[in-house]
Design an enzyme around this catalytic site. Structure first.
Site, mmCIF file in Angstrom:
data_model
loop_
_atom_site.group_PDB
_atom_site.id
_atom_site.type_symbol
_atom_site.label_atom_id
_atom_site.label_comp_id
_atom_site.label_asym_id
_atom_site.label_seq_id
_atom_site.Cartn_x
_atom_site.Cartn_y
_atom_site.Cartn_z
ATOM 1 N N GLU A 1 1.742 -8.774 32.814
ATOM 2 C CA GLU A 1 1.526 -9.840 31.836
ATOM 3 C C GLU A 1 2.124 -11.140 32.371
ATOM 4 O O GLU A 1 3.311 -11.194 32.680
ATOM 5 C CB GLU A 1 2.192 -9.453 30.504
ATOM 6 C CG GLU A 1 1.513 -8.261 29.836
ATOM 7 C CD GLU A 1 2.456 -7.461 28.945
ATOM 8 O OE1 GLU A 1 3.535 -7.968 28.589
ATOM 9 O OE2 GLU A 1 2.098 -6.315 28.611
ATOM 10 N N GLU B 1 0.431 -2.070 28.192
ATOM 11 C CA GLU B 1 1.219 -1.405 29.244
ATOM 12 C C GLU B 1 0.568 -0.112 29.711
ATOM 13 O O GLU B 1 0.568 0.191 30.907
ATOM 14 C CB GLU B 1 2.649 -1.142 28.748
ATOM 15 C CG GLU B 1 3.546 -2.376 28.754
ATOM 16 C CD GLU B 1 3.303 -3.316 27.585
ATOM 17 O OE1 GLU B 1 2.607 -2.901 26.628
ATOM 18 O OE2 GLU B 1 3.792 -4.458 27.603
ATOM 19 N N ASP C 1 11.993 -2.945 28.658
ATOM 20 C CA ASP C 1 11.917 -2.304 27.334
ATOM 21 C C ASP C 1 10.494 -1.809 27.041
ATOM 22 O O ASP C 1 10.306 -0.792 26.391
ATOM 23 C CB ASP C 1 12.312 -3.301 26.240
ATOM 24 C CG ASP C 1 13.666 -3.933 26.489
ATOM 25 O OD1 ASP C 1 14.566 -3.760 25.666
ATOM 26 O OD2 ASP C 1 13.838 -4.593 27.539
ATOM 27 N N PHE C 2 9.501 -2.568 27.513
ATOM 28 C CA PHE C 2 8.114 -2.266 27.155
ATOM 29 C C PHE C 2 7.544 -1.105 27.957
ATOM 30 O O PHE C 2 6.420 -0.667 27.704
ATOM 31 C CB PHE C 2 7.239 -3.513 27.338
ATOM 32 C CG PHE C 2 7.749 -4.714 26.594
ATOM 33 C CD1 PHE C 2 8.312 -4.572 25.325
ATOM 34 C CD2 PHE C 2 7.712 -5.982 27.144
ATOM 35 C CE1 PHE C 2 8.813 -5.665 24.626
ATOM 36 C CE2 PHE C 2 8.207 -7.084 26.457
ATOM 37 C CZ PHE C 2 8.760 -6.932 25.191
ATOM 38 N N ILE C 3 8.291 -0.588 28.894
ATOM 39 C CA ILE C 3 7.793 0.523 29.714
ATOM 40 C C ILE C 3 7.516 1.750 28.849
ATOM 41 O O ILE C 3 6.627 2.536 29.146
ATOM 42 C CB ILE C 3 8.777 0.854 30.865
ATOM 43 C CG1 ILE C 3 8.093 1.702 31.931
ATOM 44 C CG2 ILE C 3 10.039 1.530 30.348
ATOM 45 C CD1 ILE C 3 8.923 1.897 33.194
ATOM 46 N N HIS D 1 14.987 -6.433 24.153
ATOM 47 C CA HIS D 1 14.917 -7.144 25.434
ATOM 48 C C HIS D 1 16.180 -6.904 26.262
ATOM 49 O O HIS D 1 16.561 -7.731 27.072
ATOM 50 C CB HIS D 1 14.724 -8.649 25.224
ATOM 51 C CG HIS D 1 13.375 -9.016 24.704
ATOM 52 N ND1 HIS D 1 12.996 -8.785 23.409
ATOM 53 C CD2 HIS D 1 12.303 -9.588 25.301
ATOM 54 C CE1 HIS D 1 11.745 -9.219 23.228
ATOM 55 N NE2 HIS D 1 11.307 -9.705 24.369
ATOM 56 N N GLN E 1 7.019 -6.993 31.615
ATOM 57 C CA GLN E 1 7.623 -8.304 31.366
ATOM 58 C C GLN E 1 9.103 -8.154 31.012
ATOM 59 O O GLN E 1 9.937 -8.924 31.480
ATOM 60 C CB GLN E 1 6.868 -9.001 30.243
ATOM 61 C CG GLN E 1 7.190 -10.458 30.166
ATOM 62 C CD GLN E 1 6.102 -11.227 29.464
ATOM 63 O OE1 GLN E 1 6.009 -11.190 28.235
ATOM 64 N NE2 GLN E 1 5.265 -11.912 30.215
#
Lengths: 415, 334
Positions: free
Chosen positions: B39, B70, B95-97, B137, B92
């Site tokens: 992203e 993701e 955390d978003f993994i 984050h 990005q």
């Protein structure tokens, strides 16, 4: 049905549908003899979809099957013994007993990606295959299948959306067999036609009679060539019915009798036999020859499978990691000049404008620079003069803006 | 930093972030099969500017700005790797993994074991707390993946290691998760050699020699542990500090060698306590060095809570040099 294939092609489609059914019938016998280790799933009544769509692919193309796509694997060149051995967890099976059912692949020769049980995951994976093929200049198409139930997953959306924005050469066959385990399609998706899902991604879709192998083939062929030409991903909804339960253990008593009767009367193989007979492409003798050929082949394949051992226990410990070049030599197969994607030719000038954006009063006028640029090729300037090396995704995206396909127009299938 | 291997005198001082950027540039320069996807990685150059200039150098086909998906980008990277590409996927924020948890743990990680399909790909992104990023984050989600056979998990602490390990990750035939502690991005500088180099995956390093106890840590907490080590030295306690660098596969040899020398072990990590790598190290020591231990294995970790937002709360939540100092002193008394 209109005649447009060669005699051999017509008979190929018939052969593979019969082979698909015979392989599965043999596995039911093996299951009842307790020779199948895990569950056994059936594609009875859906053979026309697997066979018709996979038959539209070229040898270099890639596919990833779902649990009910053994027919597609057979068309792509998988031997019946491999299907048997997978189910019997044999050491000679493609996964050497580490996984079962249609969970196996072949990266090097047949170009098959193995599925996993979590539905929808193949959609982004095959999108990546399609994108990589385009990047390498291979002109391949990637195909996979999903069910009505699987189309409810988040990754179905993420994957198809990504394929759409990337204009990936990807064809998705949505087998609407009306049942996801015991859940009817009405409780799964609030749509009459699941092909309408394509509208959300701005891609083309087709609705096809999934029990008509010629309709499946011709629609898939058209879609594959569209995708190969760079027109982006295509969704094909095949309307059909799951004649057996979710797996062998499930008697599927939740299915209304009238529904079952309706679809049993529309058996794809019986329908196709009627066509072939009517067109003088198949007679009783020809049919018998095909039956005998299949019976002989499968008896041999079954014997081979039965004689294969189970894997040695300590084999469980091996193969978690690729240990390097001795294990796998990973080499991309380039079919375009590498210079096109390496600097300086790959370099682009960073000018970010969108035509028409901010053309109103006080906005700085048309082509005002913005932070987040559109990937319009007009603004893509190679550092060197000459042909743009970066045309694939960007140019295609710009050339043809998203084509809205009304549901009625999406019924392109020839019946 | 003491013990940093390979710092060439001719090199220049660069930040942790710059080292990561250099690794990506050089790998993409070296091998056209390497592409970057994520992203805002292209036009914007990444949320932390880690990929600034990469689009301009390598073009649209190799630097792909993706939708906020993701699972799609990790799935697509896996598919690309099957055709011999070596994609780098940026989260990005790391955390978003977990949005792609299934794709990573079931599809990517199991492919080689199940059907002999290697997936040479790297998933990297900024992780960790201390910058008041709040609960979504600041995460350290490494242990979800350390529990997943088939993955490799790297979490470096120096610019030298960040660059060398990221290059090694790109060249590895396995899926590698690469955690970049964002606290280090612009705070830590180091010298990098001029030429190409890699740092081997799966090898820990001793950052400080000592004889009274071993402090095992990684990522930002390596620096905090070294700070505590200096304070301990003033009290006559010489702590050996081990930087794990790679969490999967874990370098048991370096851990065991150090603990057999000092006979005491304190594990420090920014990850929460329960299920953190300290528990695994404790088990390894019990199995393989029980007779060498002169004291209990101790740990200084974050609290077993989400990462809180307010500076007062986050500082209370995180380990720091003072907490490490106290625990080390207590351990040294055994």
């Amino acid at each position: 049905m209109k005649k447009e294939l060669t005699r051999q092609q017509y008979l190929d489609l018939y052969y593979y549908m019969r082979l698909n059914r015979a392989v599965e019938e043999m596995m039911v016998k093996l299951f009842r003899q307790n020779k199948i280790v895990g569950g056994l799933y059936s594609s009875l009544g859906q053979e026309a979809i697997s066979v018709g769509t996979a038959y539209a692919l070229e040898k270099k193309d890639w596919l990833a099957p779902m649990i009910r796509n053994i027919g597609a694997l057979l068309v792509k060149g998988v031997r019946p013994r491999d299907v048997f051995m997978q189910h019997m967890a044999k050491y000679d099976s493609p996964t050497k007993g580490k996984d079962g059912t249609s969970h196996f692949g072949d990266l090097d020769n047949l170009h098959i990606v193995s599925p996993i049980s979590m539905l929808g995951d193949l959609i982004p994976v095959m999108t990546g295959v399609a994108m990589a093929g385009r990047y390498l200049g291979q002109r391949i198409v990637a195909m996979t299948w999903i069910g009505d139930g699987g189309s409810s997953t988040g990754v179905f959306h993420e994957g198809l959306n990504f394929a759409a924005v990337q204009k990936a050469p990807f064809v998705l066959i949505l087998e609407n067999n009306l049942w996801a385990y015991s859940t009817p399609v009405r409780k799964q998706v609030p749509l009459e036609n699941l092909a309408d899902r394509a509208k959300a991604y701005g891609i083309e879709s087709y609705i096809v009679d999934g029990n008509n192998v010629l309709a499946m083939y011709s629609t898939a062929k058209e879609a594959v060539e569209q995708a190969r030409a760079g027109e982006g991903p295509i969704l094909i909804e095949a309307k059909t019915f799951r004649r057996m339960g979710h797996a062998q253990h499930d008697p599927a008593e939740y299915v209304p009798k009238e529904m079952r009767a309706y679809w049993e009367a529309r058996d794809p193989i019986a329908l196709y036999e009627k066509f072939l007979t009517g067109e003088n492409l198949l007679d009783a003798k020809g049919r018998k020859e095909i039956e005998e050929k299949i019976n002989t082949l499968l008896a041999k394949e079954r014997d081979f499978a039965e004689n294969s051992p189970l894997p040695p226990p300590e084999f469980a410990e091996t193969g978690v990691y690729c240990t390097g070049d001795d294990c796998h030599k990973i080499r991309a197969k380039w079919e375009r000049p590498i210079a096109e994607v390496t600097p300086p030719r790959s370099s682009v000038e960073a000018v970010w404008t969108v035509p028409g954006f901010g053309s109103g009063k006080g906005s700085g006028g048309a082509h005002a620079p913005i932070h987040f640029g559109d990937t319009q090729p007009a603004e893509t300037k190679p550092a060197e003069a000459g042909k743009s090396a970066v045309q694939a995704p960007a140019k295609a995206a710009a050339k043809k803006t998203v084509k809205a396909v009304p549901a009625s127009a999406s019924r392109k299938a020839r019946r | 930093m003491p013990g940093t291997n390979g710092s060439a005198p001719s090199g220049t001082q660069v930040t942790f972030l710059e080292a990561i950027k250099q690794a990506m540039f050089e790998e993409m320069e070296r091998d056209p099969a390497v592409i970057l996807m994520g992203e805002d990685v292209g036009v914007y150059g990444g949320a932390f500017k880690t990929s600034e200039g990469i689009l301009e150098r390598f073009g649209w086909e190799r630097v792909i700005d993706t939708p906020i998906s993701e699972s799609a980008m990790i799935g697509a990277a896996c598919g690309m790797s099957y055709l011999g590409l070596r994609p780098i996927v940026e989260m990005q924020f790391i955390d978003f993994i977990v949005c792609a948890f299934n794709q990573i743990t079931n599809f990517v990680a199991k492919g080689h074991y199940l059907w002999n399909a290697p997936a040479p790909m790297v998933v990297r992104g900024p992780s960790g707390g201390g910058v008041h990023g709040g609960p979504f984050h600041s995460a350290n989600p490494e242990m979800y993946f350390v529990h997943t056979p088939g993955l490799k998990v790297i979490y470096p602490s120096t610019p030298y290691d960040a660059k060398g390990l990221l290059k090694a990750a790109v060249r590895d035939n396995n899926p590698v998760l690469f955690f970049e502690h964002k606290f280090l991005y612009r705070r830590i500088k180091g010298e990098l050699p001029a030429g190409d180099y890699t740092v081997p995956i799966g090898k820990a390093v001793v950052r400080r020699q000592g004889k009274h106890l071993t402090i095992i840590s990684y990522a930002a907490m390596t620096h905090t542990s070294l700070e505590a080590g200096e304070a301990l030295a003033k009290e006559g306690i010489e702590a050996e500090v081990v930087d794990l660098r790679t969490l999967l596969p874990l370098d048991e040899e370096t851990i065991l060698n150090s603990v057999k020398k000092t006979n005491k072990c304190l594990v420090v990590h920014e990850d929460t306590k329960t299920g953190g790598i300290a528990g695994e190290i404790a088990a390894i020591l019990c199995e393989k060095a029980f007779g060498d231990l002169d004291g209990p294995l101790m740990r200084v970790t974050s609290l077993d809570t989400p990462v809180p937002y307010a500076p007062t709360l986050e500082e209370y939540f995180l380990p720091n040099a003072k907490k490490i100092f106290s625990a080390a002193k207590e351990l040294a008394r055994y």
